[in-house]
Design a protein around this motif. Sequence first.
Motif, PDB file in Angstrom:
ATOM      1  N   ALA A  92       0.828  -1.203   0.000  1.00  0.00           N
ATOM      2  CA  ALA A  92       0.000   0.000   0.000  1.00  0.00           C
ATOM      3  C   ALA A  92       0.864   1.256   0.000  1.00  0.00           C
ATOM      4  N   VAL A  93       1.944   1.238   0.765  1.00  0.00           N
ATOM      5  CA  VAL A  93       2.852   2.384   0.807  1.00  0.00           C
ATOM      6  C   VAL A  93       3.529   2.575  -0.546  1.00  0.00           C
ATOM      7  N   ARG A  94       3.942   1.481  -1.182  1.00  0.00           N
ATOM      8  CA  ARG A  94       4.574   1.587  -2.500  1.00  0.00           C
ATOM      9  C   ARG A  94       3.615   2.146  -3.542  1.00  0.00           C
ATOM     10  N   LEU A  95       2.354   1.740  -3.460  1.00  0.00           N
ATOM     11  CA  LEU A  95       1.365   2.162  -4.454  1.00  0.00           C
ATOM     12  C   LEU A  95       0.949   3.623  -4.288  1.00  0.00           C
ATOM     13  N   THR A  96       1.007   4.138  -3.069  1.00  0.00           N
ATOM     14  CA  THR A  96       0.559   5.514  -2.815  1.00  0.00           C
ATOM     15  C   THR A  96       1.708   6.308  -2.183  1.00  0.00           C
ATOM     16  N   SER A  97       1.723   6.371  -0.866  1.00  0.00           N
ATOM     17  CA  SER A  97       2.792   7.029  -0.120  1.00  0.00           C
ATOM     18  C   SER A  97       2.627   6.621   1.337  1.00  0.00           C
ATOM     19  N   PRO A  98       3.689   6.748   2.156  1.00  0.00           N
ATOM     20  CA  PRO A  98       3.523   6.452   3.581  1.00  0.00           C
ATOM     21  C   PRO A  98       2.428   7.304   4.214  1.00  0.00           C
ATOM     22  N   GLY A  99       2.374   8.586   3.813  1.00  0.00           N
ATOM     23  CA  GLY A  99       1.356   9.466   4.381  1.00  0.00           C
ATOM     24  C   GLY A  99      -0.042   9.054   4.015  1.00  0.00           C
ATOM     25  N   ARG A 100      -0.269   8.665   2.751  1.00  0.00           N
ATOM     26  CA  ARG A 100      -1.603   8.251   2.321  1.00  0.00           C
ATOM     27  C   ARG A 100      -2.048   7.001   3.072  1.00  0.00           C
ATOM     28  N   ALA A 101      -1.156   6.044   3.238  1.00  0.00           N
ATOM     29  CA  ALA A 101      -1.510   4.843   3.985  1.00  0.00           C
ATOM     30  C   ALA A 101      -1.838   5.178   5.436  1.00  0.00           C
ATOM     31  N   ARG A 102      -1.104   6.123   6.036  1.00  0.00           N
ATOM     32  CA  ARG A 102      -1.378   6.526   7.412  1.00  0.00           C
ATOM     33  C   ARG A 102      -2.724   7.246   7.511  1.00  0.00           C
ATOM     34  N   VAL A 103      -3.060   8.047   6.504  1.00  0.00           N
ATOM     35  CA  VAL A 103      -4.380   8.695   6.472  1.00  0.00           C
ATOM     36  C   VAL A 103      -5.475   7.646   6.550  1.00  0.00           C
ATOM     37  N   TRP A 104      -5.378   6.633   5.728  1.00  0.00           N
ATOM     38  CA  TRP A 104      -6.436   5.638   5.660  1.00  0.00           C
ATOM     39  C   TRP A 104      -6.518   4.797   6.925  1.00  0.00           C
ATOM     40  N   ARG A 105      -5.376   4.467   7.485  1.00  0.00           N
ATOM     41  CA  ARG A 105      -5.413   3.671   8.718  1.00  0.00           C
ATOM     42  C   ARG A 105      -6.072   4.461   9.845  1.00  0.00           C
ATOM     43  N   LEU A 106      -5.719   5.725  10.000  1.00  0.00           N
ATOM     44  CA  LEU A 106      -6.319   6.547  11.044  1.00  0.00           C
ATOM     45  C   LEU A 106      -7.796   6.772  10.789  1.00  0.00           C
ATOM     46  N   TYR A 107      -8.139   7.141   9.562  1.00  0.00           N
ATOM     47  CA  TYR A 107      -9.535   7.444   9.231  1.00  0.00           C
ATOM     48  C   TYR A 107     -10.448   6.235   9.460  1.00  0.00           C
ATOM     49  N   MET A 108     -10.016   5.063   9.025  1.00  0.00           N
ATOM     50  CA  MET A 108     -10.870   3.884   9.171  1.00  0.00           C
ATOM     51  C   MET A 108     -10.949   3.418  10.616  1.00  0.00           C
ATOM     52  N   ALA A 109      -9.832   3.428  11.340  1.00  0.00           N
ATOM     53  CA  ALA A 109      -9.856   2.994  12.732  1.00  0.00           C
ATOM     54  C   ALA A 109     -10.672   3.962  13.593  1.00  0.00           C
ATOM     55  N   ALA A 110     -10.478   5.265  13.377  1.00  0.00           N
ATOM     56  CA  ALA A 110     -11.244   6.249  14.143  1.00  0.00           C
ATOM     57  C   ALA A 110     -12.733   6.160  13.818  1.00  0.00           C
ATOM     58  N   SER A 111     -13.063   5.908  12.560  1.00  0.00           N
ATOM     59  CA  SER A 111     -14.470   5.767  12.178  1.00  0.00           C
ATOM     60  C   SER A 111     -15.087   4.541  12.846  1.00  0.00           C
ATOM     61  N   ALA A 112     -14.335   3.445  12.927  1.00  0.00           N
ATOM     62  CA  ALA A 112     -14.840   2.248  13.592  1.00  0.00           C
ATOM     63  C   ALA A 112     -15.199   2.553  15.042  1.00  0.00           C
ATOM     64  N   VAL A 113     -14.331   3.290  15.726  1.00  0.00           N
ATOM     65  CA  VAL A 113     -14.612   3.661  17.118  1.00  0.00           C
ATOM     66  C   VAL A 113     -15.849   4.555  17.200  1.00  0.00           C
ATOM     67  N   SER A 114     -15.985   5.475  16.255  1.00  0.00           N
ATOM     68  CA  SER A 114     -17.151   6.370  16.273  1.00  0.00           C
ATOM     69  C   SER A 114     -18.454   5.607  16.066  1.00  0.00           C
ATOM     70  N   PHE A 115     -18.447   4.608  15.176  1.00  0.00           N
ATOM     71  CA  PHE A 115     -19.645   3.782  15.011  1.00  0.00           C
ATOM     72  C   PHE A 115     -19.909   2.954  16.261  1.00  0.00           C
ATOM     73  N   GLU A 116     -18.877   2.397  16.843  1.00  0.00           N
ATOM     74  CA  GLU A 116     -19.054   1.574  18.036  1.00  0.00           C
ATOM     75  C   GLU A 116     -19.605   2.376  19.204  1.00  0.00           C
ATOM     76  N   ARG A 117     -19.206   3.636  19.319  1.00  0.00           N
ATOM     77  CA  ARG A 117     -19.641   4.490  20.417  1.00  0.00           C
ATOM     78  C   ARG A 117     -20.905   5.278  20.087  1.00  0.00           C
ATOM     79  N   SER A 118     -21.505   5.003  18.941  1.00  0.00           N
ATOM     80  CA  SER A 118     -22.760   5.639  18.517  1.00  0.00           C
ATOM     81  C   SER A 118     -22.624   7.150  18.364  1.00  0.00           C
ATOM     82  N   ARG A 119     -21.449   7.605  17.961  1.00  0.00           N
ATOM     83  CA  ARG A 119     -21.284   9.019  17.648  1.00  0.00           C
ATOM     84  C   ARG A 119     -21.736   9.304  16.221  1.00  0.00           C
ATOM     85  N   ILE A 120     -21.628   8.296  15.363  1.00  0.00           N
ATOM     86  CA  ILE A 120     -22.210   8.361  14.027  1.00  0.00           C
ATOM     87  C   ILE A 120     -22.937   7.045  13.772  1.00  0.00           C
TER      88      ILE A 120
END
Length: 431
Positions: free
Chosen positions: A377-405
Amino acid sequence: MSDAAPRLTTFAEELLRSPFPLRVRAWDGSESGPPDGPVLVVRHRRALRRLLWRPGELGLARAWVAGEIDVDGDLYTALDRLSGFVWERQAQRPSPRDPGVRSALRSLAALGGPLPPPPPPVEEIRRRTGPLHTRRRDRQAISHHYDVGNPFYEIVLGPSMVYSCAYWDDAGAPGGAVTLEKAQRAKLDLVCRKLGLTADQRLLDVGCGWGSLAMHAAGEYGVRVTGVTLSREQAAYARKRIAEAGLTDRIEIRVQDYRDVRDGPYDAISSIGMAEHVGATRYLEYARRLHGLLKPGGRLLNHQIARRPEENEAAYRVDEFIDRYVFPDGELSPLGSTVSTLEQAGFEVRDVESIREHYALTLRRWVANLEAGWARAVRLTSPGRARVWRLYMAASAVSFERSRIGVNQVLAVKTPRGGASGLPLRTRVWS
């Protein structure tokens, strides 16, 4: 003197007036905070300058994307503790004029150094100007999110190539027997059954992605599908898959704005994970256009993420991290607003199904896919792009679990004047 971590912890606690929930490890080797659980690693003092110049989520996001902060240990636990720490104390946040806060900011400035703010990571989209949700601006926003390379999405989404939440049963819980691909197929089939699809009907798939729903509807239900997307990469990928499956006679994929579709009427319309891009200023127009494209008795299945309503809706603001790095110009609306607007456009809303927990399960699978394929994934995009997606998806999972969204499937009908909706008498018996 190695004291950066204790000073950082003190700053956070003075700002939010509560014990900081994570252990902190700083670039000078110092540590501070509770001994158990994940550790917030501050790798470079440059992260502090980002926070000084852009306090809050955008400064933190820039530091994360740049690799200046990280988490050692379970990312979900860290995000859950941090989000709870901030979420529960927003109303208690002291004024910047508070003497204690001013003292903490001076300490942070001394720790971060006097240099000017670092430039944002290259993965950040430039601030946009002009009216929201014009055709041109929407094309640019969609391209930023989706045109990062189909092979990257293959890593994250897996073979199903479905970029919306799957539909799980109890076996889908962690350690269960249901795979992501089976759960995504169950979601596609649920959509088709709610729409009541039968052979040779016309289906319009708004925001068709990589063509998965179109292929399922044509292959399993015999319908003729028109799929529209603003992403050229998605369209090319979808057409290739459709040709390989021998379904080109039943599916047409267009690079087209939903506002430019003119060849109705359709028997059914699916909008799965697309309406978040529409925006509050355009939502009534969106609903009216889809209503106008349906024949009398036609059904709309609107699958959309929702936020909690604000006490003061005028004060609602878009998450800066999401807006700059993930979904430019994306907006979440409360479920009640969505239902009301669909009704205002002439639809009869017949069913609303909340599937919030399903999205949390899906996001955790996507994060696991990304982590397993991290190097590629890092080779295909960039280290920063992969970090964006990991944070965004993990944080979204927590938000759904906590009923914030949440996320909801809203089934609406263009009910004819005679009032015959064509739906089954018993809800959730989709046929």
